[in-house]
Design an enzyme around this catalytic site. Structure first.
Site, PDB file in Angstrom:
ATOM      1  N   CYS A 115      15.608   0.982   1.040  1.00 16.49           N
ATOM      2  CA  CYS A 115      15.534   0.033   2.147  1.00 16.49           C
ATOM      3  C   CYS A 115      16.915  -0.377   2.636  1.00 16.49           C
ATOM      4  O   CYS A 115      17.048  -0.903   3.726  1.00 16.49           O
ATOM      5  CB  CYS A 115      14.756  -1.206   1.746  1.00 16.49           C
ATOM      6  SG  CYS A 115      13.241  -0.823   0.879  1.00 16.49           S
ATOM      7  N   ALA A 156       0.809  -1.231   0.000  1.00 12.11           N
ATOM      8  CA  ALA A 156       0.000   0.000   0.000  1.00 12.11           C
ATOM      9  C   ALA A 156       0.835   1.271   0.000  1.00 12.11           C
ATOM     10  O   ALA A 156       0.518   2.229  -0.695  1.00 12.11           O
ATOM     11  CB  ALA A 156      -0.934  -0.001   1.210  1.00 12.11           C
TER      12      ALA A 156
HETATM   13  C1  PLP Z   1       9.160  -1.748  -1.407  1.00 11.87           C
HETATM   14  C2  PLP Z   1       9.256  -3.026  -2.130  1.00 11.87           C
HETATM   15  C3  PLP Z   1       9.034  -4.236  -1.480  1.00 11.87           C
HETATM   16  C4  PLP Z   1       8.755  -4.321  -0.001  1.00 11.87           C
HETATM   17  O1  PLP Z   1       7.538  -3.778   0.337  1.00 11.87           O
HETATM   18  P1  PLP Z   1       7.300  -3.271   1.848  1.00 11.87           P
HETATM   19  O2  PLP Z   1       5.832  -3.190   1.960  1.00 11.87           O
HETATM   20  O3  PLP Z   1       7.976  -1.928   1.940  1.00 11.87           O
HETATM   21  O4  PLP Z   1       7.931  -4.286   2.724  1.00 11.87           O
HETATM   22  C5  PLP Z   1       9.117  -5.401  -2.208  1.00 11.87           C
HETATM   23  N1  PLP Z   1       9.389  -5.377  -3.522  1.00 11.87           N
HETATM   24  C6  PLP Z   1       9.602  -4.239  -4.200  1.00 11.87           C
HETATM   25  C7  PLP Z   1       9.884  -4.290  -5.662  1.00 11.87           C
HETATM   26  C8  PLP Z   1       9.546  -3.021  -3.528  1.00 11.87           C
HETATM   27  O5  PLP Z   1       9.776  -1.898  -4.190  1.00 11.87           O
END
Ligand code: PLP
Length: 302
Positions: free
Chosen positions: A242, A117
């Site tokens: 991240c 989300a």
């Molecule tokens: C941000 C992201 C995630 C992880 O999603 P979160 O909800 O932030 O844990 C996984 N895969 C991709 C490609 C993303 O950009």
């Protein structure tokens, strides 16, 4: 896991988000074997490589729709087709594509597809896993009869409703937003290339999501660049947001074979709904000065 009896081979790509890569690493410890597909210098998985990686005991493939660092759009439809033919489960990480380009689980032949989300202006802490009817998944957490025993923990209604509204808006405004962002993205990319020497665009020029700019500068240190941009009010990131805070070069740029002289001077800028042409003009105005100043401080720059 029931499926383990069928086989123990999994195929993924070397440029997945750590959410997928680390899950694969965990599964390797559980006795599964994982193939991490290489990518082209432009950051795209080759369907040919996927076909070659297939084994009799391949049970699952997981490939991202759009890469989060360099914005490349992956050939997930073709890969999904192959999986469908061979009876291999296919998971698509659609976190970066959902709301920006069409995502249809049938077109992609996805058995499993995940979306988050907060990447579409929704609330943090909510996500969605599409599970095709008939696809069996093992519970990661146990208990929770009220959630059909799939996930214990009572539903976060406010989060889910917020996600729903964000998704509705994203889909409704997808065409308009992506046309606008594509123009801004290209203006920013082309402007940087014109104004600054020894610069390299990372990723594919056109098979690229509308909001992603990822560029590398020779003789510049990425972290200093980020700090200088930040002081001018420009929020960028090096590699994946991240993993910011780690100085390890991006696993995505490494997999693409970005040359050493460029890899450390990489920045990613993502555009959003509220960005305007004035914003791009401002970035293009201050960016060359910053790069020039940092290069003057670099012993590598003559
Ligand atoms: C941000 C992201 C995630 C992880 O999603 P979160 O909800 O932030 O844990 C996984 N895969 C991709 C490609 C993303 O950009």
């Amino acid at each position: 896991m029931q499926i383990k009896k069928k086989g123990k081979h999994i195929i993924t790509s070397s440029i997945e988000h750590h959410a997928v890569l680390d899950a694969c690493k965990f599964l390797e410890k559980q006795g599964f074997e994982v193939t991490y597909l290489p990518v082209t210098p432009e950051g795209i998985v080759r369907v040919e490589d996927f076909k070659e990686a297939l084994r009799e005991d391949t049970i699952l493939a997981t490939v991202m729709h759009v890469n989060n660092e360099v914005g490349t759009i992956q050939p997930v439809e073709e890969i999904g087709n192959i999986c469908r033919e061979k009876g291999i489960l296919f998971h698509v990480d659609a976190v970066q594509s959902f709301g920006k380009i069409p995502v249809n689980v049938d077109d992609l032949n996805a058995d499993l597809l995940s979306v988050s989300a907060h990447k579409i202006y929704g609330p943090k802490g909510v996500g969605c896993l599409y599970i095709r009817r008939g696809t069996k998944i093992q519970n990661l957490l146990h208990g929770g009869g009220q959630e059909r025993k799939k996930r214990p923990g009572t539903e976060n209604v406010a989060g889910i409703v917020g996600f729903g509204v964000a998704a509705e808006l994203a889909i409704k405004e997808m065409k308009e937003d992506s046309d606008k962002l594509t123009k801004l993205r290209d203006k920013l990319i082309n402007g940087l290339m014109e104004r600054i020497s020894d610069v390299k665009l990372n990723g594919h020029p056109t098979k690229r999501i509308c909001n992603n700019v990822n560029v590398s500068f020779k003789y510049v240190e990425g972290e200093s660049l980020l700090l200088s941009l930040d002081m001018k009010g420009i929020e960028a990131s090096s590699g994946s947001a991240c993993t910011s805070g780690s100085l390890e070069p991006s696993h995505v740029l490494q997999a693409m074979g970005v040359p050493y002289e460029f890899i450390h001077g990489s920045v990613r800028m993502t555009l959003g709904r509220d960005n305007t042409e004035e914003d791009i003009n401002y970035v293009l105005e201050v960016f060359p000065e910053i790069v020039e100043r940092l290069r003057e401080m670099s012993p590598l720059y003559q």
